[in-house]
Design an enzyme around this catalytic site. Structure first.
Site, mmCIF file in Angstrom:
data_model
loop_
_atom_site.group_PDB
_atom_site.id
_atom_site.type_symbol
_atom_site.label_atom_id
_atom_site.label_comp_id
_atom_site.label_asym_id
_atom_site.label_seq_id
_atom_site.Cartn_x
_atom_site.Cartn_y
_atom_site.Cartn_z
ATOM 1 N N GLU A 255 30.917 30.617 44.090
ATOM 2 C CA GLU A 255 31.734 29.719 43.281
ATOM 3 C C GLU A 255 30.993 28.441 42.879
ATOM 4 O O GLU A 255 31.618 27.412 42.627
ATOM 5 C CB GLU A 255 33.015 29.363 44.029
ATOM 6 C CG GLU A 255 33.943 30.559 44.206
ATOM 7 C CD GLU A 255 35.259 30.177 44.849
ATOM 8 O OE1 GLU A 255 36.303 30.311 44.167
ATOM 9 O OE2 GLU A 255 35.249 29.743 46.015
ATOM 10 N N HIS B 71 35.323 22.199 48.249
ATOM 11 C CA HIS B 71 36.178 23.366 48.042
ATOM 12 C C HIS B 71 36.440 23.992 49.403
ATOM 13 O O HIS B 71 35.507 24.323 50.139
ATOM 14 C CB HIS B 71 35.521 24.391 47.121
ATOM 15 C CG HIS B 71 36.349 25.630 46.944
ATOM 16 N ND1 HIS B 71 37.625 25.605 46.411
ATOM 17 C CD2 HIS B 71 36.104 26.929 47.251
ATOM 18 C CE1 HIS B 71 38.122 26.823 46.388
ATOM 19 N NE2 HIS B 71 37.220 27.649 46.898
ATOM 20 N N HIS C 271 44.595 30.620 47.323
ATOM 21 C CA HIS C 271 43.151 30.473 47.467
ATOM 22 C C HIS C 271 42.790 29.246 48.310
ATOM 23 O O HIS C 271 42.178 29.363 49.366
ATOM 24 C CB HIS C 271 42.539 30.382 46.067
ATOM 25 C CG HIS C 271 41.044 30.325 46.027
ATOM 26 N ND1 HIS C 271 40.324 30.466 44.854
ATOM 27 C CD2 HIS C 271 40.121 30.106 46.982
ATOM 28 C CE1 HIS C 271 39.034 30.354 45.111
ATOM 29 N NE2 HIS C 271 38.885 30.133 46.399
#
Length: 245
Positions: free
Chosen positions: A87, A106, A174
């Site tokens: 990512e 993240h 997520h």
């Protein structure tokens, strides 16, 4: 608060931040990453090595330098079997689009994911309990509605469209992405969102109703300043890791 200057100091700061995330339960297992812009087109990012053990065991050597296209920014940066996160576009597109941002976190906090899937938004339900968190929530925490791996520029662009100019965006099914000027700020924002999500789940599970703090109470909350909100808070996180004796 100490601001790292050299690349070695910056790598160590990112590694510590990764361990803070894991220690606080926001990055269990091997998923999650943090990046830091060090020049206009260059960033340091937590990469995955051949002996990967997860964020809780991140070392400075796991932090590698790449450019905004994902290419090694220096000779040997991706040697030894290291690979950038799948990512990485999540980081590079955010840094491209928002020049005021230097750090991107993240993570996959289970409480944040559970609250969002239950239809519970992150709201300013607390006051002096967490003043930075209350202010963050009062500004709104948007949600990117797709539960996908943000592995290309198109998907990263969609996430950023949902995020707008906000410091944090949730990713449906997520996790979350947090952006700030410093790694410490980005991590502390993620921690605040996780605490708010956990409180909201507990209140709802107990049969209670979520009530936003009044505008007058929000206006009354003082800004305690970066020395306290970030500096002191970050020393606490490092102490929890045993990094400060």
């Amino acid at each position: 608060m100490f601001v790292p200057k050299t690349h070695e100091e910056q790598r160590n700061a990112i590694a510590l931040a990764c361990r803070v995330l894991a220690n606080r339960g926001l990055a269990d297992g091997i998923l999650g990453h943090i990046s830091l812009r060090i020049e206009e087109r260059t960033l340091l990012v937590r990469c995955r090595g051949p002996q990967e053990q997860g964020l809780a065991f991140t070392k400075a050597s796991d932090i590698r330098m790449v450019d905004l296209d994902g290419n090694p920014a220096a000779i040997g940066e991706l040697d030894g079997g290291y690979a950038v996160p799948n990512e990485l576009p999540l980081h590079t597109e955010l840094l491209r689009r928002r020049p005021e941002v230097n750090a991107v976190v993240h993570a996959h906090p289970p409480q944040v994911v559970a609250a969002d899937l239950a239809g519970i938004a992150i709201r300013p339900i607390v006051g002096a309990f967490d003043i930075p968190g209350a202010r963050l929530a009062a500004g709104g925490v948007p949600v990117y509605q797709r539960g996908v791996l943000v592995r290309n520029h198109t998907l990263a662009g969609e996430m950023l469209d949902s995020m707008g100019a906000r410091p944090v965006v949730l990713l449906r099914g997520h996790g979350l992405t947090s952006a700030a000027k410093t790694v410490e700020q980005a991590v502390l924002q993620a921690l605040s969102v996780n605490v708010l999500a956990d409180l909201a789940i507990r209140i709802s599970s107990a049969g209670g109703h979520l009530i936003d703090l009044s505008d007058s109470d929000l206006a009354e909350l003082p800004d305690l300043g970066g020395t306290f909100n970030t500096g002191t808070a970050w020393r606490h996180e490092l102490a929890r890791l045993g990094e400060i004796k």
